[in-house]
Write a protein that holds these residues in place. Structure first.
Motif, PDB file in Angstrom:
ATOM      1  N   GLY A 133       8.779 -12.911   4.811  1.00  9.35           N
ATOM      2  CA  GLY A 133       7.949 -13.945   4.207  1.00  9.35           C
ATOM      3  C   GLY A 133       6.948 -13.315   3.275  1.00  9.35           C
ATOM      4  N   CYS A 134       5.655 -13.462   3.614  1.00  4.29           N
ATOM      5  CA  CYS A 134       4.601 -13.021   2.699  1.00  4.29           C
ATOM      6  C   CYS A 134       4.236 -11.553   2.876  1.00  4.29           C
ATOM      7  CB  CYS A 134       3.367 -13.894   2.891  1.00  4.29           C
ATOM      8  SG  CYS A 134       2.641 -13.780   4.532  1.00  4.29           S
ATOM      9  N   ARG A 135       4.930 -10.874   3.778  1.00  3.65           N
ATOM     10  CA  ARG A 135       4.717  -9.436   3.991  1.00  3.65           C
ATOM     11  C   ARG A 135       3.270  -9.112   4.359  1.00  3.65           C
ATOM     12  NH1 ARG A 135       8.422  -7.542  -1.141  1.00  3.65           N
ATOM     13  NH2 ARG A 135      10.254  -8.682  -0.464  1.00  3.65           N
ATOM     14  N   SER A 136       2.692  -9.999   5.148  1.00  2.92           N
ATOM     15  CA  SER A 136       1.342  -9.747   5.659  1.00  2.92           C
ATOM     16  C   SER A 136       1.425  -9.371   7.134  1.00  2.92           C
ATOM     17  CB  SER A 136       0.478 -11.012   5.546  1.00  2.92           C
ATOM     18  OG  SER A 136       0.337 -11.410   4.225  1.00  2.92           O
ATOM     19  N   TRP A 137       0.473  -8.522   7.548  1.00  2.00           N
ATOM     20  CA  TRP A 137       0.286  -8.257   8.973  1.00  2.00           C
ATOM     21  C   TRP A 137      -0.599  -9.348   9.548  1.00  2.00           C
ATOM     22  CZ3 TRP A 137       2.741  -4.969  12.104  1.00  2.00           C
ATOM     23  CH2 TRP A 137       3.445  -3.910  11.522  1.00  2.00           C
ATOM     24  N   LEU A 138      -0.184  -9.878  10.689  1.00  9.85           N
ATOM     25  CA  LEU A 138      -0.958 -10.927  11.350  1.00  9.85           C
ATOM     26  C   LEU A 138      -1.420 -10.438  12.706  1.00  9.85           C
ATOM     27  CD1 LEU A 138       1.402 -14.013  10.806  1.00  9.85           C
ATOM     28  CD2 LEU A 138      -0.246 -13.027   9.219  1.00  9.85           C
ATOM     29  N   LYS A 139      -2.579 -10.950  13.107  1.00  6.99           N
ATOM     30  CA  LYS A 139      -3.030 -10.749  14.482  1.00  6.99           C
ATOM     31  C   LYS A 139      -2.781 -12.066  15.209  1.00  6.99           C
ATOM     32  CE  LYS A 139      -6.922  -9.219  17.247  1.00  6.99           C
ATOM     33  NZ  LYS A 139      -8.390  -9.235  17.343  1.00  6.99           N
ATOM     34  N   VAL A 140      -1.909 -12.014  16.200  1.00  6.93           N
ATOM     35  CA  VAL A 140      -1.433 -13.221  16.869  1.00  6.93           C
ATOM     36  C   VAL A 140      -1.851 -13.191  18.332  1.00  6.93           C
ATOM     37  CG1 VAL A 140       0.631 -14.523  17.541  1.00  6.93           C
ATOM     38  CG2 VAL A 140       0.539 -13.393  15.303  1.00  6.93           C
ATOM     39  N   ALA A 141      -2.456 -14.284  18.818  1.00  7.35           N
ATOM     40  CA  ALA A 141      -2.775 -14.416  20.237  1.00  7.35           C
ATOM     41  C   ALA A 141      -1.661 -15.231  20.891  1.00  7.35           C
ATOM     42  CB  ALA A 141      -4.135 -15.087  20.430  1.00  7.35           C
ATOM     43  N   ARG A 142      -0.814 -14.538  21.663  1.00 14.93           N
ATOM     44  CA  ARG A 142       0.387 -15.179  22.234  1.00 14.93           C
ATOM     45  C   ARG A 142       0.337 -15.103  23.760  1.00 14.93           C
ATOM     46  NH1 ARG A 142       5.631 -13.376  23.984  1.00 14.93           N
ATOM     47  NH2 ARG A 142       4.845 -11.258  23.794  1.00 14.93           N
ATOM     48  N   ASP A 143       0.652 -16.233  24.395  1.00 18.24           N
ATOM     49  CA  ASP A 143       0.735 -16.249  25.857  1.00 18.24           C
ATOM     50  C   ASP A 143       2.096 -15.703  26.263  1.00 18.24           C
ATOM     51  OD1 ASP A 143       1.088 -17.031  28.609  1.00 18.24           O
ATOM     52  OD2 ASP A 143      -0.637 -18.363  28.346  1.00 18.24           O
ATOM     53  N   THR A 144       2.098 -14.579  26.985  1.00 19.43           N
ATOM     54  CA  THR A 144       3.364 -13.918  27.306  1.00 19.43           C
ATOM     55  C   THR A 144       4.202 -14.709  28.306  1.00 19.43           C
ATOM     56  OG1 THR A 144       2.263 -12.628  29.027  1.00 19.43           O
ATOM     57  CG2 THR A 144       2.451 -11.600  26.856  1.00 19.43           C
ATOM     58  N   ARG A 145       3.581 -15.709  28.979  1.00 11.97           N
ATOM     59  CA  ARG A 145       4.349 -16.490  29.961  1.00 11.97           C
ATOM     60  C   ARG A 145       5.045 -17.674  29.299  1.00 11.97           C
ATOM     61  NH1 ARG A 145      -0.956 -17.314  33.452  1.00 11.97           N
ATOM     62  NH2 ARG A 145      -1.475 -17.897  31.313  1.00 11.97           N
ATOM     63  N   THR A 146       4.418 -18.245  28.247  1.00 10.83           N
ATOM     64  CA  THR A 146       4.938 -19.490  27.671  1.00 10.83           C
ATOM     65  C   THR A 146       5.322 -19.353  26.197  1.00 10.83           C
ATOM     66  OG1 THR A 146       2.722 -20.135  26.995  1.00 10.83           O
ATOM     67  CG2 THR A 146       3.441 -20.832  29.198  1.00 10.83           C
ATOM     68  N   HIS A 147       4.990 -18.247  25.585  1.00 15.55           N
ATOM     69  CA  HIS A 147       5.152 -18.051  24.143  1.00 15.55           C
ATOM     70  C   HIS A 147       4.255 -18.974  23.325  1.00 15.55           C
ATOM     71  CE1 HIS A 147       8.159 -15.073  24.611  1.00 15.55           C
ATOM     72  NE2 HIS A 147       9.094 -15.887  25.046  1.00 15.55           N
ATOM     73  N   GLU A 148       3.333 -19.646  23.976  1.00 20.33           N
ATOM     74  CA  GLU A 148       2.398 -20.502  23.246  1.00 20.33           C
ATOM     75  C   GLU A 148       1.471 -19.608  22.409  1.00 20.33           C
ATOM     76  OE1 GLU A 148      -0.915 -23.952  24.213  1.00 20.33           O
ATOM     77  OE2 GLU A 148       0.373 -23.202  25.824  1.00 20.33           O
ATOM     78  N   ILE A 149       1.261 -20.003  21.149  1.00 19.40           N
ATOM     79  CA  ILE A 149       0.422 -19.184  20.282  1.00 19.40           C
ATOM     80  C   ILE A 149      -0.923 -19.862  20.047  1.00 19.40           C
ATOM     81  CG2 ILE A 149       0.214 -18.269  17.930  1.00 19.40           C
ATOM     82  CD1 ILE A 149       3.222 -17.634  18.154  1.00 19.40           C
ATOM     83  N   GLU A 150      -1.982 -19.185  20.472  1.00 23.09           N
ATOM     84  CA  GLU A 150      -3.324 -19.753  20.349  1.00 23.09           C
ATOM     85  C   GLU A 150      -3.838 -19.647  18.930  1.00 23.09           C
ATOM     86  OE1 GLU A 150      -6.124 -18.048  23.021  1.00 23.09           O
ATOM     87  OE2 GLU A 150      -5.323 -19.104  24.776  1.00 23.09           O
ATOM     88  N   SER A 151      -3.571 -18.508  18.288  1.00 23.11           N
ATOM     89  CA  SER A 151      -4.078 -18.315  16.939  1.00 23.11           C
ATOM     90  C   SER A 151      -3.267 -17.247  16.236  1.00 23.11           C
ATOM     91  CB  SER A 151      -5.561 -17.911  16.971  1.00 23.11           C
ATOM     92  OG  SER A 151      -5.685 -16.620  17.551  1.00 23.11           O
ATOM     93  N   ALA A 152      -3.235 -17.339  14.919  1.00 25.18           N
ATOM     94  CA  ALA A 152      -2.602 -16.296  14.096  1.00 25.18           C
ATOM     95  C   ALA A 152      -3.441 -16.171  12.836  1.00 25.18           C
ATOM     96  CB  ALA A 152      -1.167 -16.670  13.761  1.00 25.18           C
ATOM     97  N   VAL A 153      -3.985 -14.986  12.613  1.00 26.96           N
ATOM     98  CA  VAL A 153      -4.840 -14.770  11.438  1.00 26.96           C
ATOM     99  C   VAL A 153      -4.373 -13.514  10.709  1.00 26.96           C
ATOM    100  CG1 VAL A 153      -6.856 -15.898  12.454  1.00 26.96           C
ATOM    101  CG2 VAL A 153      -6.535 -13.444  12.778  1.00 26.96           C
ATOM    102  N   LEU A 154      -4.707 -13.408   9.419  1.00 24.00           N
ATOM    103  CA  LEU A 154      -4.382 -12.196   8.677  1.00 24.00           C
ATOM    104  C   LEU A 154      -5.114 -11.011   9.304  1.00 24.00           C
ATOM    105  CD1 LEU A 154      -4.585 -13.435   4.965  1.00 24.00           C
ATOM    106  CD2 LEU A 154      -2.537 -13.069   6.341  1.00 24.00           C
ATOM    107  N   ALA A 155      -4.395  -9.911   9.493  1.00 28.13           N
ATOM    108  CA  ALA A 155      -5.004  -8.736  10.123  1.00 28.13           C
ATOM    109  C   ALA A 155      -5.786  -7.903   9.118  1.00 28.13           C
ATOM    110  CB  ALA A 155      -3.921  -7.877  10.779  1.00 28.13           C
ATOM    111  N   ARG A 156      -5.674  -8.261   7.825  1.00 28.17           N
ATOM    112  CA  ARG A 156      -6.384  -7.523   6.774  1.00 28.17           C
ATOM    113  C   ARG A 156      -7.858  -7.318   7.132  1.00 28.17           C
ATOM    114  NH1 ARG A 156      -6.363  -6.279   1.300  1.00 28.17           N
ATOM    115  NH2 ARG A 156      -4.125  -6.548   1.274  1.00 28.17           N
ATOM    116  N   GLY A 157      -8.313  -6.119   6.965  1.00 28.92           N
ATOM    117  CA  GLY A 157      -9.698  -5.838   7.311  1.00 28.92           C
ATOM    118  C   GLY A 157      -9.813  -5.242   8.699  1.00 28.92           C
ATOM    119  N   GLY A 158      -8.649  -5.008   9.337  1.00 28.61           N
ATOM    120  CA  GLY A 158      -8.671  -4.370  10.646  1.00 28.61           C
ATOM    121  C   GLY A 158      -8.306  -5.342  11.741  1.00 28.61           C
ATOM    122  N   ALA A 159      -7.517  -4.866  12.691  1.00 26.64           N
ATOM    123  CA  ALA A 159      -7.025  -5.733  13.759  1.00 26.64           C
ATOM    124  C   ALA A 159      -8.114  -6.115  14.742  1.00 26.64           C
ATOM    125  CB  ALA A 159      -5.879  -5.049  14.495  1.00 26.64           C
ATOM    126  N   GLN A 160      -9.191  -5.337  14.777  1.00 28.94           N
ATOM    127  CA  GLN A 160     -10.230  -5.642  15.759  1.00 28.94           C
ATOM    128  C   GLN A 160     -11.010  -6.876  15.321  1.00 28.94           C
ATOM    129  OE1 GLN A 160      -9.552  -2.238  15.096  1.00 28.94           O
ATOM    130  NE2 GLN A 160      -8.416  -2.416  16.995  1.00 28.94           N
TER     131      GLN A 160
END
Lengths: 196, 86
Positions: free
Chosen positions: B59-86
């Motif tokens: 797609g857009c070739r961006s790195w994303l920081k994704v908050a994913r529930d490992t039990r349900t695969h539900e995704i709480e948030s996905a934001v561009l990781a630009r500027g550091g993953a922290q």
């Protein structure tokens, strides 16, 4: 020794893109003589929109959109990258002059091949390979998407509500894409119309 | 599973690749071996929301920081990781 080699423009689809099936469900034409370049904003540079506005009168839209002015179009491929297209010659030098150090510009005129698709069954055909929702409620004229079609990387954008779509694929994958298109559109009828 | 890319919108996970947890940060070159070992090999592997790095390769070739529930695969948030993953 120094005999000049005459370079001839060859269509990547000429040999591979043929009519398929019966009917007139999908019409496809190749956009030849297109100049293309990728434009990637350099880190810290945010005045690309202003430079495009003053140089070409092009209003750059945010998000995954196609922005156009006169003969020049910018298709957004990422948060800081675009595919620029124009039928006028000298696109890359013009962009370099207008954008200066604000962006990295790479000529892609021989890198991508572009098809224009329309017809009553064009959406039914494209949804066989593209995961993005192309229904008018989700994808409209001016919208663009970088995605994959049958595992081939594509950039797709919509021109009007007819609907007319244009798809850019890597030139070296043109045969594979043409094959997919023929197989997928055969049940509706695929007609190749002369390039524009 | 579909991932809401902040640039492209909702896309199938097959367009992405992941390198796992986003909480890791590379220790300095002269860090003790135990710290390097931790960075290279040890993961929390939580049953619940996990912060992960996903790359939108098709797609857009961006790195994303994704908050994913490992039990349900539900995704709480996905934001561009630009500027550091922290």
């Amino acid at each position: 020794m120094s005999e000049a080699i005459a370079l001839e423009l060859k269509s990547p689809f000429e040999a591979s893109l043929k009519d398929a099936g019966a009917g007139d469900g999908v019409q496809v034409s190749e956009r030849r003589n297109l100049q293309m370049a990728t434009v990637i904003a350099r880190a810290g540079n945010s005045d690309i929109a202003a430079r495009l506005k003053s140089a070409f009168g092009l209003a750059l839209l945010p998000g995954p959109k196609r922005s156009a002015a006169n003969d020049l179009a910018f298709v957004a491929t990422g948060p800081r990258s675009w595919l620029a297209l124009s039928e006028a010659s000298g696109l890359t030098p013009k962009l370099r002059e207008a954008l200066g150090e604000a962006a990295a510009i790479s000529d892609q005129s021989s890198g991508y091949a572009v098809l224009r698709l329309t017809g009553p069954k064009v959406r039914a055909t494209l949804e066989k390979g593209i995961g993005v929702d192309l229904h008018p409620r989700a994808f409209q004229p001016g919208d663009a998407a970088s995605t994959s079609c049958a595992h081939l990387g594509v950039i797709i954008w919509q021109i009007d509500a007819a609907p007319i779509y244009e798809i850019a694929v890597f030139r070296s994958l043109a045969d594979s894409f043409a094959h997919w298109l023929q197989e997928s559109a055969a049940e509706f009828g695929l007609r190749v119309v002369p390039p524009r | 599973m579909r991932i809401p890319c902040p640039f492209c919108g909702l896309r199938d996970s097959s367009e992405f690749v992941t390198i796992g947890e986003a909480s890791m940060s590379r220790p300095p070159a002269d860090a003790p071996e135990a710290q390097i070992f931790d960075y290279v090999y040890l993961r929390d592997n939580p049953a619940g929301v996990n912060q992960e790095l996903w790359y939108h390769a098709q797609g857009c070739r961006s790195w994303l920081k994704v908050a994913r529930d490992t039990r349900t695969h539900e995704i709480e948030s996905a934001v561009l990781a630009r500027g550091g993953a922290q």
